[in-house]
Design a protein around this motif. Sequence first.
Motif, mmCIF file in Angstrom:
data_model
loop_
_atom_site.group_PDB
_atom_site.id
_atom_site.type_symbol
_atom_site.label_atom_id
_atom_site.label_comp_id
_atom_site.label_asym_id
_atom_site.label_seq_id
_atom_site.Cartn_x
_atom_site.Cartn_y
_atom_site.Cartn_z
ATOM 1 N N PHE A 161 4.386 27.906 46.726
ATOM 2 C CA PHE A 161 3.633 27.200 47.748
ATOM 3 C C PHE A 161 4.623 27.354 48.906
ATOM 4 O O PHE A 161 5.593 26.838 49.211
ATOM 5 C CB PHE A 161 3.073 25.862 47.632
ATOM 6 C CG PHE A 161 2.226 25.787 46.380
ATOM 7 C CD1 PHE A 161 0.802 25.867 46.622
ATOM 8 C CD2 PHE A 161 2.887 25.889 45.102
ATOM 9 C CE1 PHE A 161 -0.069 25.957 45.764
ATOM 10 C CE2 PHE A 161 1.714 25.444 44.116
ATOM 11 C CZ PHE A 161 0.460 25.696 44.329
ATOM 12 N N ARG A 162 3.951 28.335 49.834
ATOM 13 C CA ARG A 162 4.900 28.708 51.257
ATOM 14 C C ARG A 162 3.921 28.276 52.350
ATOM 15 O O ARG A 162 4.568 28.486 53.492
ATOM 16 C CB ARG A 162 5.005 30.374 51.096
ATOM 17 C CG ARG A 162 5.815 30.978 50.161
ATOM 18 C CD ARG A 162 6.109 32.305 50.171
ATOM 19 N NE ARG A 162 6.896 32.756 49.541
ATOM 20 C CZ ARG A 162 6.754 33.410 48.148
ATOM 21 N NH1 ARG A 162 5.243 33.330 48.194
ATOM 22 N NH2 ARG A 162 7.393 34.153 47.501
ATOM 23 N N TYR A 163 2.708 27.659 52.175
ATOM 24 C CA TYR A 163 1.874 27.688 53.265
ATOM 25 C C TYR A 163 1.211 26.067 53.046
ATOM 26 O O TYR A 163 0.737 25.673 52.205
ATOM 27 C CB TYR A 163 0.774 28.719 53.125
ATOM 28 C CG TYR A 163 -0.503 28.797 53.870
ATOM 29 C CD1 TYR A 163 -0.451 28.009 54.968
ATOM 30 C CD2 TYR A 163 -1.598 29.455 53.699
ATOM 31 C CE1 TYR A 163 -1.573 27.960 55.846
ATOM 32 C CE2 TYR A 163 -2.725 29.388 54.579
ATOM 33 C CZ TYR A 163 -2.813 28.702 55.433
ATOM 34 O OH TYR A 163 -3.948 28.962 56.207
ATOM 35 N N VAL A 182 8.443 26.093 52.438
ATOM 36 C CA VAL A 182 7.263 26.427 53.099
ATOM 37 C C VAL A 182 7.764 27.083 54.391
ATOM 38 O O VAL A 182 8.557 26.694 55.168
ATOM 39 C CB VAL A 182 6.370 25.283 53.271
ATOM 40 C CG1 VAL A 182 5.342 25.376 54.561
ATOM 41 C CG2 VAL A 182 5.920 24.769 51.985
ATOM 42 N N SER A 183 6.899 28.301 54.716
ATOM 43 C CA SER A 183 7.255 28.798 56.041
ATOM 44 C C SER A 183 6.188 28.963 56.900
ATOM 45 O O SER A 183 6.348 29.529 58.056
ATOM 46 C CB SER A 183 7.810 30.297 55.805
ATOM 47 O OG SER A 183 6.905 31.061 54.873
ATOM 48 N N LYS A 184 5.113 28.780 56.678
ATOM 49 C CA LYS A 184 3.872 28.772 57.268
ATOM 50 C C LYS A 184 2.996 27.511 57.477
ATOM 51 O O LYS A 184 2.851 26.754 56.521
ATOM 52 C CB LYS A 184 2.846 29.841 56.922
ATOM 53 C CG LYS A 184 1.492 29.916 57.637
ATOM 54 C CD LYS A 184 0.758 31.059 56.836
ATOM 55 C CE LYS A 184 -0.695 31.135 57.695
ATOM 56 N NZ LYS A 184 -1.495 32.165 57.306
ATOM 57 N N ASN A 226 -1.617 29.393 47.149
ATOM 58 C CA ASN A 226 -0.073 29.239 47.724
ATOM 59 C C ASN A 226 -0.096 28.478 48.884
ATOM 60 O O ASN A 226 0.809 28.264 49.564
ATOM 61 C CB ASN A 226 0.244 30.672 48.385
ATOM 62 C CG ASN A 226 -0.505 31.127 49.631
ATOM 63 O OD1 ASN A 226 -1.677 30.630 49.804
ATOM 64 N ND2 ASN A 226 -0.076 32.147 50.080
ATOM 65 N N ARG A 227 -1.061 27.416 48.976
ATOM 66 C CA ARG A 227 -1.161 26.315 49.959
ATOM 67 C C ARG A 227 -1.447 24.959 49.392
ATOM 68 O O ARG A 227 -2.161 24.953 48.231
ATOM 69 C CB ARG A 227 -2.314 26.632 50.666
ATOM 70 C CG ARG A 227 -3.726 26.682 50.069
ATOM 71 C CD ARG A 227 -4.838 27.025 50.983
ATOM 72 N NE ARG A 227 -4.731 28.301 51.593
ATOM 73 C CZ ARG A 227 -5.724 28.880 52.623
ATOM 74 N NH1 ARG A 227 -6.678 28.007 53.012
ATOM 75 N NH2 ARG A 227 -5.579 30.020 53.015
#
Length: 324
Positions: free
Chosen positions: A10-12, A59-61, A256-257
């Motif tokens: 999970f990056r978002y 998380v980057s976004k 991914n959110r």
Amino acid sequence: MLTDNFQRKFRYLRLSITDVCNFKCEYCLPDGYQCDSDRDFLTLDEIRRLVAGFAATGVSKIRLTGGEPALRKDLPEIIRAVKQTPGIETVALTTNGYNLTKKIEQWADAGLDALNVSIDSLRPEVFQQITGFDKLNEIFRGLEMAEELGIKTIKVNSVLLKGFNHNQLAEFMAWVKNRKVTMRFIELMQTGDNQEYFAKRHVSGDGIKQTLLQQGWIEKIKHKNAGPAQEFSHSDYQGNIGLIMPYSKDFCDSCNRLRISALGKLHLCLFAEQGYSVREWLQSDEQLDELVAQLYRLLDDKTASHDLHNQNTGATTHLAMLGG
């Protein structure tokens, strides 16, 4: 990095900053916003700490949503705080565009990277019928301003509605031919209060997908931070076409959110049975490690998929609750 029991990373994060909306879209809030909960929304400091905690997990976004996020007067300060958080690469905003011409310069100055605007029809009279507002031409001007200000990514969202826009693909394709925007069609989703409307208006996006493929459109490879949309490009078009089809097979496999409500609750899925409050860990900068530990613990409860196919909409009464 935040990873669930199904090895999804999970990056978002979709972060709602208000559940208030000033539109009356037929498929979401046909009777307008109903103030049926405490409007004690996350403060700027709480948002700053929350984003720092998620950034610490990889998380980057961050996407700021609502309701209508532009109704918060401190939105530029929120954008700036998120953008300045170490580890955050992309700050995006989803808006109905009501204040776009008046506010886009402030948002761009604050560091906004990506803009999504909801436009359910390119025909002003249909747009007004769906939303309750005659604002389409002004929103178009706002999109032009966003492009001139250098917003990196501009997308337009349109909920597919039988009888309103499901047969207007040719118009949308012509619109993106000479515009560097992505036009995304989103299948109508059933929520707790729209069962009859869903049965009357839902239409699958698969027909659009097949038309695109037959006309030479090619599916693009997803970026690691991309959402669930399938996006298509064509050598003859400057813009792209996207499809979000939550009822399609294996839709949740690439999830991914995560979502945070405007009241500080973590929702592991748009259609989860409940949200888990993390607000108590947002009261001081010294609680960062506790917040991060709590996020890892809560992720154990994430399920493999939503249960929309069985008409189980969880706790989601309407999409304005969590920004979709």
